[in-house]
Design a protein around this motif. Structure first.
Motif, PDB file in Angstrom:
ATOM      1  N   ALA A 165       0.830  -1.216   0.000  1.00 32.64           N
ATOM      2  CA  ALA A 165       0.000   0.000   0.000  1.00 32.64           C
ATOM      3  C   ALA A 165       0.857   1.257   0.000  1.00 32.64           C
ATOM      4  N   SER A 166       1.906   1.261   0.801  1.00 37.27           N
ATOM      5  CA  SER A 166       2.794   2.415   0.874  1.00 37.27           C
ATOM      6  C   SER A 166       3.495   2.665  -0.458  1.00 37.27           C
ATOM      7  N   THR A 167       3.953   1.597  -1.104  1.00 38.66           N
ATOM      8  CA  THR A 167       4.628   1.720  -2.398  1.00 38.66           C
ATOM      9  C   THR A 167       3.671   2.257  -3.450  1.00 38.66           C
ATOM     10  N   LEU A 168       2.450   1.729  -3.473  1.00 40.34           N
ATOM     11  CA  LEU A 168       1.483   2.160  -4.485  1.00 40.34           C
ATOM     12  C   LEU A 168       1.020   3.595  -4.244  1.00 40.34           C
ATOM     13  N   GLU A 169       0.995   4.012  -3.000  1.00 40.32           N
ATOM     14  CA  GLU A 169       0.661   5.410  -2.711  1.00 40.32           C
ATOM     15  C   GLU A 169       1.720   6.339  -3.292  1.00 40.32           C
ATOM     16  N   SER A 170       2.975   5.895  -3.251  1.00 46.29           N
ATOM     17  CA  SER A 170       4.068   6.729  -3.760  1.00 46.29           C
ATOM     18  C   SER A 170       4.086   6.797  -5.285  1.00 46.29           C
ATOM     19  N   THR A 171       3.438   5.840  -5.949  1.00 45.81           N
ATOM     20  CA  THR A 171       3.424   5.851  -7.413  1.00 45.81           C
ATOM     21  C   THR A 171       2.075   6.312  -7.975  1.00 45.81           C
ATOM     22  N   ARG A 172       1.145   6.681  -7.097  1.00 49.12           N
ATOM     23  CA  ARG A 172      -0.179   7.111  -7.569  1.00 49.12           C
ATOM     24  C   ARG A 172      -0.025   8.311  -8.503  1.00 49.12           C
ATOM     25  N   PRO A 173      -0.554   8.208  -9.729  1.00 50.70           N
ATOM     26  CA  PRO A 173      -0.417   9.317 -10.676  1.00 50.70           C
ATOM     27  C   PRO A 173      -1.342  10.478 -10.339  1.00 50.70           C
ATOM     28  N   ASP A 174      -1.038  11.621 -10.919  1.00 52.65           N
ATOM     29  CA  ASP A 174      -1.944  12.766 -10.840  1.00 52.65           C
ATOM     30  C   ASP A 174      -3.105  12.481 -11.790  1.00 52.65           C
ATOM     31  N   PRO A 175      -4.344  12.774 -11.405  1.00 57.47           N
ATOM     32  CA  PRO A 175      -5.481  12.505 -12.291  1.00 57.47           C
ATOM     33  C   PRO A 175      -5.379  13.200 -13.653  1.00 57.47           C
ATOM     34  N   ARG A 176      -4.535  14.242 -13.730  1.00 49.56           N
ATOM     35  CA  ARG A 176      -4.355  14.932 -15.024  1.00 49.56           C
ATOM     36  C   ARG A 176      -3.331  14.228 -15.911  1.00 49.56           C
ATOM     37  N   ASP A 177      -2.618  13.236 -15.355  1.00 50.10           N
ATOM     38  CA  ASP A 177      -1.607  12.521 -16.123  1.00 50.10           C
ATOM     39  C   ASP A 177      -2.248  11.620 -17.175  1.00 50.10           C
ATOM     40  N   VAL A 178      -1.492  11.356 -18.230  1.00 47.62           N
ATOM     41  CA  VAL A 178      -1.944  10.398 -19.242  1.00 47.62           C
ATOM     42  C   VAL A 178      -1.970   9.002 -18.609  1.00 47.62           C
ATOM     43  N   CYS A 179      -3.071   8.290 -18.813  1.00 47.93           N
ATOM     44  CA  CYS A 179      -3.197   6.936 -18.258  1.00 47.93           C
ATOM     45  C   CYS A 179      -3.145   5.876 -19.341  1.00 47.93           C
ATOM     46  N   GLN A 180      -3.512   6.260 -20.573  1.00 48.94           N
ATOM     47  CA  GLN A 180      -3.490   5.280 -21.649  1.00 48.94           C
ATOM     48  C   GLN A 180      -3.359   5.977 -22.998  1.00 48.94           C
ATOM     49  N   ILE A 181      -2.856   5.211 -23.955  1.00 48.07           N
ATOM     50  CA  ILE A 181      -2.735   5.688 -25.327  1.00 48.07           C
ATOM     51  C   ILE A 181      -3.514   4.706 -26.194  1.00 48.07           C
ATOM     52  N   LEU A 182      -4.477   5.235 -26.936  1.00 45.14           N
ATOM     53  CA  LEU A 182      -5.346   4.400 -27.759  1.00 45.14           C
ATOM     54  C   LEU A 182      -4.931   4.509 -29.218  1.00 45.14           C
ATOM     55  N   PRO A 183      -4.547   3.412 -29.851  1.00 42.38           N
ATOM     56  CA  PRO A 183      -4.208   3.466 -31.272  1.00 42.38           C
ATOM     57  C   PRO A 183      -5.439   3.749 -32.116  1.00 42.38           C
ATOM     58  N   SER A 184      -5.252   4.527 -33.172  1.00 39.21           N
ATOM     59  CA  SER A 184      -6.341   4.761 -34.121  1.00 39.21           C
ATOM     60  C   SER A 184      -6.479   3.529 -35.003  1.00 39.21           C
ATOM     61  N   GLY A 185      -7.501   3.528 -35.841  1.00 41.05           N
ATOM     62  CA  GLY A 185      -7.741   2.366 -36.693  1.00 41.05           C
ATOM     63  C   GLY A 185      -6.662   2.111 -37.720  1.00 41.05           C
ATOM     64  N   GLY A 186      -5.973   3.141 -38.159  1.00 42.50           N
ATOM     65  CA  GLY A 186      -4.903   2.968 -39.124  1.00 42.50           C
ATOM     66  C   GLY A 186      -5.381   2.567 -40.511  1.00 42.50           C
ATOM     67  N   THR A 187      -6.618   2.960 -40.875  1.00 38.73           N
ATOM     68  CA  THR A 187      -7.157   2.554 -42.178  1.00 38.73           C
ATOM     69  C   THR A 187      -6.432   3.231 -43.337  1.00 38.73           C
ATOM     70  N   THR A 188      -5.844   4.384 -43.113  1.00 36.07           N
ATOM     71  CA  THR A 188      -5.127   5.088 -44.178  1.00 36.07           C
ATOM     72  C   THR A 188      -3.617   4.976 -44.005  1.00 36.07           C
ATOM     73  N   GLY A 189      -3.173   4.119 -43.133  1.00 33.59           N
ATOM     74  CA  GLY A 189      -1.745   3.967 -42.902  1.00 33.59           C
ATOM     75  C   GLY A 189      -1.525   3.346 -41.531  1.00 33.59           C
ATOM     76  N   LEU A 190      -0.349   3.540 -40.994  1.00 34.17           N
ATOM     77  CA  LEU A 190      -0.047   3.004 -39.664  1.00 34.17           C
ATOM     78  C   LEU A 190      -0.824   3.767 -38.606  1.00 34.17           C
ATOM     79  N   PRO A 191      -1.183   3.092 -37.489  1.00 30.52           N
ATOM     80  CA  PRO A 191      -2.006   3.758 -36.471  1.00 30.52           C
ATOM     81  C   PRO A 191      -1.288   4.917 -35.788  1.00 30.52           C
ATOM     82  N   LYS A 192      -2.085   5.853 -35.329  1.00 28.72           N
ATOM     83  CA  LYS A 192      -1.587   6.953 -34.503  1.00 28.72           C
ATOM     84  C   LYS A 192      -1.966   6.633 -33.061  1.00 28.72           C
TER      85      LYS A 192
END
Length: 199
Positions: A165-192
């Motif tokens: 619990a103590s370790t995870l408290e120290s790594t808790r991100p700020d809610p404004r931080d990026v949590c995930q990156i979603l790839p686009s469909g890539g229908t016109t090329g490689l995904p973004k």
């Protein structure tokens, strides 16, 4: 200012559900059933072990699992460890994964050793060849591969619940931080990659 953002992380939301419904069923899959309490224990242990393996808050991690309980455990463990999930499908090709790895510079990759007719062993080799910094690969499999970590091993620790619990408290991100990156469909090329914050 308008109150649209709640100022909580995805890990916070998961913990709140676990606190409210500890004995209720949270997840069912592949003949296994998990209460919220059990699921949280697995998530917290994996998050702790990821940190022990050298992952640092803000590192990106490719997550390429099918609709298995291991996906849910990994997803929330990555969130609670303050890591950024790059969500992949099991259908992404080596070319697409290598491109997304080049784009997001991941510190790790979680994937199956085998899924349906696909053996991911060769795909791992292809992607690593063009992304030498991708040194922490976690396999969901009974059979490992040299140089890869075992998903099951990341669920095991002798650490106390207080230490976790103590370790995870120290790594808790700020809610404004990026949590995930979603790839686009890539229908016109490689995904973004489209970043999303916890908020």
């Amino acid at each position: 200012k308008r109150g649209w953002w709640l100022g909580i992380t995805l890990g916070d939301m998961f913990d709140k559900a676990s606190d409210l419904y500890p004995t209720k069923e949270a997840l069912v899959g592949a003949g296994r059933r998990y209460s919220y309490e059990r699921l949280r224990s697995l998530v917290d242990r994996m998050a702790y072990r990821l940190i022990q393996q050298g992952f640092r808050p803000g590192d990106t991690v490719l997550l390429q699992l099918p609709n298995w309980p291991e996906f849910v455990i990994s997803y929330f463990a990555l969130q609670k460890a303050g890591l950024v999930v790059v969500l992949l499908t099991v259908n992404h090709t080596a070319r697409e994964v290598a491109h997304l790895a080049d784009l997001t510079k991941p510190a790790g990759w979680i994937l199956p050793r085998q899924y349906r007719n696909t053996d991911f062993g060769s795909l791992i080799g292809e992607v690593r060849e063009s992304n030498p910094g991708l040194d922490k690969v976690v396999l969901v499999s009974e059979e490992g591969l040299p140089g890869c970590l075992s998903f099951d091993d990341l669920l095991e620790t002798d650490a106390s619940s207080d230490e976790i619990a103590s370790t995870l408290e120290s790594t808790r991100p700020d809610p404004r931080d990026v949590c995930q990156i979603l790839p686009s469909g890539g229908t016109t090329g490689l995904p973004k990659g489209a970043p999303r914050s916890h908020n």
